[in-house]
Design an enzyme around this catalytic site. Structure first.
Site, PDB file in Angstrom:
ATOM      1  N   GLY A   5       0.839  -1.202   0.000  1.00 27.75           N
ATOM      2  CA  GLY A   5       0.000   0.000   0.000  1.00 27.75           C
ATOM      3  C   GLY A   5       0.871   1.247   0.000  1.00 27.75           C
ATOM      4  N   HIS A   6       1.852   1.284   0.917  1.00 28.80           N
ATOM      5  CA  HIS A   6       2.770   2.436   0.959  1.00 28.80           C
ATOM      6  C   HIS A   6       3.513   2.583  -0.375  1.00 28.80           C
ATOM      7  CE1 HIS A   6       2.777   1.373   5.410  1.00 28.80           C
ATOM      8  NE2 HIS A   6       2.416   2.639   5.420  1.00 28.80           N
TER       9      HIS A   6
END
Ligand code: PAF
Length: 280
Positions: free
Chosen positions: A36-37
């Site tokens: 996600g990051h």
């Protein structure tokens, strides 16, 4: 890739870039980076010549009985991921760099932060807005990228930027899920195998509600009940399941405008959040 531990180092490097006419994107994180990051990093790299990732577990956004001490940390792995994904600099400050011992100034958003996560975590968003503005001021970024998993956080930051005339463009990037539906979160690390399996009920419940919505259901109560029932059937403890107007976060009893269906629930001691958008 540079690892910067002090504000002076960040300012010096950022000034050099700015002088060269390069735009700077910031991806603020608390580390323990996951896909996600890294999707936020990809987004950042498309929007500016230079990308800075900040890695800082911000103590002021944790409540007294929350998981500050056990929040997962792995700087060596984060550093390798950032390098691999073409990040230009990692800002990795410690508490002494970020907060003076007598720090006493806060940024408080007073509307959007009063609901959802703000009810069970009353000082959380004050910590987030304060540290995010500090990071903006330190880096002097043109753009900052946040994830939509924290939909309320993203809205509050957009509101702060508008209300305080902060010259930073806010980009909100899509929520990333595991293949089985679990929303990516650093806190997933806390889940044992059984809890992780049961936690799938959050995304499964949201998916069921989305199907109901697609089939014409517009009652917020009915849609929320679907999610709540799924979570409770899996032994989760619901913090909230709500349907809110997408930009005001006011309850929307009938979904006749863009909405967010959001849930927070505990599996064991781990509190997870997830959401989907509903577009009538
Ligand atoms: O979303 C997070 O990880 C944090 O709330 C943030 C934005 C990095 C502020 O500490």
């Amino acid at each position: 890739m540079e690892i910067l531990r002090t504000i002076e180092e960040v300012r010096k490097l950022a000034a050099r870039w700015r002088q060269a006419g390069e735009r700077i994107a910031l991806v603020p994180t608390m580390g323990y980076l996951h896909a996600g990051h890294l999707s936020l990093v990809k987004e950042a790299k498309q929007r500016a010549e230079r990308t800075v990732v900040s890695i800082y577990v911000n103590p002021t956004q944790f409540g007294p009985n929350e998981d500050l001490d056990k929040y997962p940390r792995d700087f060596a792995r984060d550093e390798a991921s950032c390098r691999e994904h073409g990040v230009d600099a990692v800002f990795y400050p410690d508490n002494a760099v970020m907060y003076a011992p007598d720090h006493s100034t806060w940024v408080v958003e007073e509307s959007l932060s009063q609901t959802m996560c703000g009810l069970s975590r009353p000082t959380h968003f004050r910590g987030v807005t304060t540290v995010v503005l500090k990071l903006f001021n330190i880096v002097g970024c043109d753009v900052a990228v946040f994830g939509r998993k924290d939909a309320q956080q993203a809205l509050i930051i957009q509101r702060m930027v508008r209300d305080l005339n902060i010259p930073v463009e806010i980009v909100v990037a899509p929520l990333i899920r595991e293949e089985d539906g679990l929303a990516l979160s650093s806190r997933n690390k806390y889940l044992n195998a059984d809890e992780r399996q049961r936690a799938l009920s959050i995304s499964a419940g949201l998916r069921s509600a989305a199907s109901q919505f697609d089939a014409g259901e517009r009652s917020a109560e009915a849609l929320a009940a679907t999610v709540r029932t799924a979570i409770e059937a899996a032994g989760g403890r619901v913090d909230y399941v709500v349907v809110m107007a997408r930009t005001t976060l006011r309850p929307l009893p009938l979904v006749n405008a863009p909405a967010v269906l959001a849930a927070a629930a505990f599996f064991g001691k781990t509190r997870l959040i997830d959401n989907i958008f509903l577009d009538p």
